[in-house]
Write a protein that holds these residues in place. Structure first.
Motif, mmCIF file in Angstrom:
data_model
loop_
_atom_site.group_PDB
_atom_site.id
_atom_site.type_symbol
_atom_site.label_atom_id
_atom_site.label_comp_id
_atom_site.label_asym_id
_atom_site.label_seq_id
_atom_site.Cartn_x
_atom_site.Cartn_y
_atom_site.Cartn_z
ATOM 1 N N ARG A 148 50.488 -74.650 -64.295
ATOM 2 C CA ARG A 148 50.963 -75.456 -63.106
ATOM 3 C C ARG A 148 50.252 -75.022 -61.914
ATOM 4 N NH1 ARG A 148 56.342 -72.136 -62.928
ATOM 5 N NH2 ARG A 148 57.244 -73.801 -64.105
ATOM 6 N N ALA A 149 50.241 -75.928 -60.977
ATOM 7 C CA ALA A 149 49.408 -75.950 -60.074
ATOM 8 C C ALA A 149 49.623 -74.776 -59.208
ATOM 9 C CB ALA A 149 49.745 -77.317 -59.022
ATOM 10 N N GLY A 150 48.565 -74.293 -58.677
ATOM 11 C CA GLY A 150 48.587 -73.020 -57.491
ATOM 12 C C GLY A 150 47.616 -73.264 -56.392
ATOM 13 N N TYR A 151 47.459 -72.352 -55.820
ATOM 14 C CA TYR A 151 46.833 -72.553 -54.230
ATOM 15 C C TYR A 151 45.309 -71.916 -54.201
ATOM 16 C CZ TYR A 151 51.201 -74.283 -52.474
ATOM 17 O OH TYR A 151 52.089 -75.243 -52.084
ATOM 18 N N MET A 152 44.488 -72.545 -53.644
ATOM 19 C CA MET A 152 43.117 -72.037 -53.648
ATOM 20 C C MET A 152 42.664 -71.927 -52.277
ATOM 21 S SD MET A 152 39.722 -73.887 -55.235
ATOM 22 C CE MET A 152 39.873 -75.540 -53.902
ATOM 23 N N ASP A 153 42.129 -70.754 -51.760
ATOM 24 C CA ASP A 153 41.365 -70.460 -50.631
ATOM 25 C C ASP A 153 39.813 -70.201 -50.851
ATOM 26 O OD1 ASP A 153 43.886 -70.511 -49.428
ATOM 27 O OD2 ASP A 153 43.790 -68.300 -49.014
ATOM 28 N N LEU A 154 38.917 -70.981 -49.960
ATOM 29 C CA LEU A 154 37.504 -70.732 -50.026
ATOM 30 C C LEU A 154 37.182 -69.919 -48.880
ATOM 31 C CD1 LEU A 154 34.642 -73.182 -51.609
ATOM 32 C CD2 LEU A 154 34.447 -72.227 -49.649
ATOM 33 N N THR A 155 36.521 -68.978 -48.954
ATOM 34 C CA THR A 155 35.853 -68.233 -47.809
ATOM 35 C C THR A 155 34.534 -68.111 -47.758
ATOM 36 O OG1 THR A 155 36.661 -66.070 -48.467
ATOM 37 C CG2 THR A 155 38.348 -67.350 -47.033
ATOM 38 N N LEU A 290 53.017 -83.151 -52.422
ATOM 39 C CA LEU A 290 52.601 -83.264 -51.076
ATOM 40 C C LEU A 290 53.621 -83.605 -49.964
ATOM 41 C CD1 LEU A 290 48.914 -84.816 -51.574
ATOM 42 C CD2 LEU A 290 49.505 -82.453 -51.249
ATOM 43 N N GLU A 291 54.472 -84.545 -50.451
ATOM 44 C CA GLU A 291 55.590 -85.173 -49.735
ATOM 45 C C GLU A 291 56.395 -83.821 -49.441
ATOM 46 O OE1 GLU A 291 59.358 -87.737 -50.218
ATOM 47 O OE2 GLU A 291 57.474 -88.906 -50.204
ATOM 48 N N LEU A 292 56.760 -83.166 -50.483
ATOM 49 C CA LEU A 292 57.731 -82.001 -50.461
ATOM 50 C C LEU A 292 57.131 -80.971 -49.322
ATOM 51 C CD1 LEU A 292 60.169 -80.388 -51.373
ATOM 52 C CD2 LEU A 292 58.593 -79.693 -53.331
ATOM 53 N N GLU A 293 56.014 -80.762 -49.384
ATOM 54 C CA GLU A 293 55.196 -79.817 -48.581
ATOM 55 C C GLU A 293 55.425 -80.378 -47.087
ATOM 56 O OE1 GLU A 293 51.982 -77.599 -49.631
ATOM 57 O OE2 GLU A 293 53.563 -76.743 -50.596
ATOM 58 N N SER A 350 55.519 -75.742 -54.831
ATOM 59 C CA SER A 350 55.375 -75.647 -53.411
ATOM 60 C C SER A 350 55.628 -74.387 -52.582
ATOM 61 C CB SER A 350 56.250 -76.468 -52.813
ATOM 62 O OG SER A 350 56.283 -76.503 -51.416
ATOM 63 N N ALA A 351 54.685 -73.710 -51.903
ATOM 64 C CA ALA A 351 54.954 -72.925 -50.777
ATOM 65 C C ALA A 351 55.652 -73.023 -49.740
ATOM 66 C CB ALA A 351 53.477 -72.187 -50.469
ATOM 67 N N ALA A 352 55.522 -74.133 -49.150
ATOM 68 C CA ALA A 352 56.370 -74.547 -47.964
ATOM 69 C C ALA A 352 57.937 -74.712 -48.593
ATOM 70 C CB ALA A 352 56.001 -75.751 -47.444
ATOM 71 N N PHE A 353 58.138 -75.293 -49.798
ATOM 72 C CA PHE A 353 59.538 -75.271 -50.285
ATOM 73 C C PHE A 353 60.064 -74.008 -50.281
ATOM 74 C CE2 PHE A 353 62.299 -75.031 -53.750
ATOM 75 C CZ PHE A 353 63.651 -75.697 -53.258
ATOM 76 N N LEU A 354 59.149 -73.116 -50.869
ATOM 77 C CA LEU A 354 59.887 -71.588 -50.886
ATOM 78 C C LEU A 354 60.219 -70.991 -49.630
ATOM 79 C CD1 LEU A 354 60.685 -69.229 -52.748
ATOM 80 C CD2 LEU A 354 57.964 -68.536 -52.487
ATOM 81 N N GLU A 355 59.441 -71.258 -48.641
ATOM 82 C CA GLU A 355 59.794 -70.389 -47.468
ATOM 83 C C GLU A 355 60.730 -71.112 -46.700
ATOM 84 O OE1 GLU A 355 58.208 -67.908 -46.284
ATOM 85 O OE2 GLU A 355 56.400 -67.834 -47.385
ATOM 86 N N LEU A 356 61.038 -72.523 -46.879
ATOM 87 C CA LEU A 356 62.095 -73.129 -46.234
ATOM 88 C C LEU A 356 63.303 -72.773 -46.824
ATOM 89 C CD1 LEU A 356 63.587 -75.415 -44.676
ATOM 90 C CD2 LEU A 356 62.939 -77.131 -46.369
#
Length: 586
Positions: A148-155, A290-293, A350-356
């Protein structure tokens, strides 16, 4: 969404590998953290992030596939497939390493659970590969199967180029990074999903930048009464540019929160318009996610302001009757949040959903006088309940004096994966009683030893890295006096273990961070990675207390000052096993 500037104590962090000198959370002698329940103990905090780096470039108390157009797979496909990222880079700072971090299961901003870190090698572009600009370098990263989808950072070095971009199974993504012109361009079959995320982040940042910065003051704060301050503030209010909006905590502030809550669609219209623009190029699952976020980030902010700034002051502001009415109103908001109709697929990602939800369940538990665990079990079930519970423990378990007691009810109920694995990992990293993992170390003479060869009596392991001034302070003011006063009498040893990658730095800094009278060792790179990952180390210094057989009896030695630390240490020392004949004499 307006920016908020809150008057508070700031806790500075010593980041791993940094030469910054700073205080670290919960240092002895002061309580820098002012939190709501549950209370934070006055133990030493953790401040260094950790994670496993790879270079693959081939395909008790209140407890707190084809992504080329319409008809794409959901953002959370049940198939376990990987993702491919191809990039082209123009980078004037050629020495800065490129790093891609993939977090498949978000549980908190500091969690590295199953996180994968890739450091791809860049290579010159080839003419027949279509890279015609001689300044460009290229790279490829294949992220193995995930479901399932996860989160990616690029530095790039210390610069974060992409932050918290959702990456879906089966994605094929091209990224052009032109750091001369400061541009990021997406291409490939999955480009629309990333273009939408970039546009949403830009819209949100624009909205925040375009609003006045808010400063919340207590009613009796004299800041604007100082000579010239009010006139200066009023003058800037008439100029085009950034502005400061001053608010007082009180009835007016609460009413403004209500207005923002009830007018969410109007406040979020710009972001919703951006999402609608891309909707025809996204799958239903991607659009919903994306709407949920969008909504979750917005409501989290408002609920967090209410919880942290107003909840404990309601009686003072409104009186007892007014407090009851206000909590009734917020209980209604919480019920609406819990009932919003989004698929479990999106809510499990969703990360934002979990924090909420962590904030929502916590506030509801406070209002009802319940435990977090009770509210969670009443309102959620199955994997969604397990994820929220794992997120709560990930972010809060360190705050409890008896983590085993807090963890126990969750371990007895959670069965779904990967959330149960996460709870087991938390137990191993925060509940004493298991043997310390094998650890290969280097001596000052350059020899390699195993830690088990050194531990033959109760041992206090002091982990640090040179250039972190808090480590030096902790050793000189607390551990060294403790050792000098009690080691011979109580029969324990103190061992200094450095996390320095630079051997010469370690040796040259021993006088400030340890003592030549002690056994001094340095972790190898593999040992450091394993130690950080196993025990979720996010900060230095750390102090582990071991039995004579290497069993962990404590993950930290804390106290508000030296006498308190000494008392805590002696209490912990009473739980350890000593080799004969010491055991018989105690």
């Amino acid at each position: 969404m307006k920016k908020n500037i809150l008057t508070c104590f700031l806790v500075s962090l010593c980041l791993y590998g940094s030469t910054t000198t700073a205080k670290v959370a919960d240092s002895p002698g002061a309580d820098f953290l002012h939190r709501s329940q549950p209370q934070v103990s006055t133990d030493y905090g953790d401040t260094h992030r950790g994670g496993v780096t790879r270079s693959d470039t081939l395909p008790e108390d209140f407890d707190l596939v084809d992504h080329s157009g319409q008809g794409q797979e959901s953002a959370s496909s049940s198939a376990s497939v990987g993702a491919m990222i191809y990039g082209e880079l123009i980078n004037p700072d050629s020495l800065a390493p490129l790093k891609i971090t993939f977090t498949p299961y978000y549980l908190g901003s500091k969690s590295t659970f199953r996180q994968q870190v890739y450091t791809p090698e860049v290579e010159p572009g080839a003419f027949f590969d279509g890279v015609l600009d001689a300044r460009k370098e290229k790279f490829r990263v294949a992220i193995p199967d995930f479901d399932r989808a996860g989160y990616m950072d690029l530095t790039l070095g210390n610069r974060k180029i992409l932050s918290q971009y959702l990456l879906s199974p089966g994605d094929s993504l091209k990224i052009e990074l032109d750091l001369l012109d400061f541009s990021v361009v997406f291409g490939g079959p999955s480009a629309s999903f990333y273009q939408a995320q970039a546009a949403l982040q830009s819209q949100q940042a624009s909205e925040e930048f375009d609003q006045p910065r808010r400063l919340y003051l207590a009613g009796n704060n004299p800041m604007l009464e100082e000579e010239g301050r009010r006139e200066e503030w009023m003058a800037f209010q008439k100029q085009f540019g950034s502005q400061l909006e001053i608010r007082n905590f009180g009835r007016a502030g609460l009413e403004q929160l209500h207005q923002q809550w009830e007018g969410s669609d109007k406040k979020l219209q710009g972001q919703l318009d951006v999402l609608q623009f891309y909707a025809s190029r996204l799958s239903d699952g991607q659009r919903e996610l994306l709407e949920l976020e969008i909504y979750s980030r917005y409501y989290y902010h408002l609920l967090s302001v209410f919880h942290k700034s107003y909840y404990g002051k309601l009686t003072t502001i409104l009186g007892e009757e007014g407090r009851r009415e206000e909590l009734k109103r917020w209980s209604g908001y919480l019920a609406v949040l819990q009932s919003r109709d989004y698929s479990d697929e999106s809510r499990l990602i969703s990360a934002a959903f979990l924090e909420l939800q962590l904030e929502r369940v916590l506030v509801e538990a406070l209002i009802n006088g319940e435990q977090f665990h009770e509210v969670l079990n009443r309102q959620y079930s199955g994997e969604l309940r397990d994820r929220i519970g794992a997120g709560f423990l990930t972010q809060n378990l360190r705050r409890y004096g008896d983590p085993a007691k807090v963890l126990e009810p969750y371990l007895s109920e959670v069965e779904s994966q990967p959330w149960r694995d996460r709870l087991v990992q938390l137990k191993e990293s925060m509940v004493p009683g298991a043997p310390l993992i094998p650890m290969e170390l280097e001596t000052l003479a350059g020899d390699t030893v195993m830690l088990s060869d050194v531990v033959d009596q109760p041992t206090l392991l002091y982990f640090y890295f040179s250039t972190c001034t808090h480590s030096a302070n902790y050793f000189k003011r607390y551990l060294w006096p403790l050792y000098q006063e009690l080691a011979d009498k109580e029969g324990f040893q103190l061992v200094g273990i450095s996390a320095d990658s630079d051997r010469e730095l370690w040796q040259s800094a021993l006088a400030d961070y340890s003592s030549l009278e002690l056994t001094n060792l340095r972790m190898t790179a593999d040992a450091l990675d394993a130690w950080i990952a196993t025990y979720e180390i996010v900060g230095f210094p750390r102090a582990f207390l071991l039995d004579s057989d290497g069993t962990i009896r404590a993950f930290k030695i804390g106290g508000s000052d030296y006498p308190q630390l000494k008392e805590n240490f002696l209490e912990l020392l009473g739980t350890v096993s000593f080799p004969s004949p010491k055991t018989a004499s105690r």
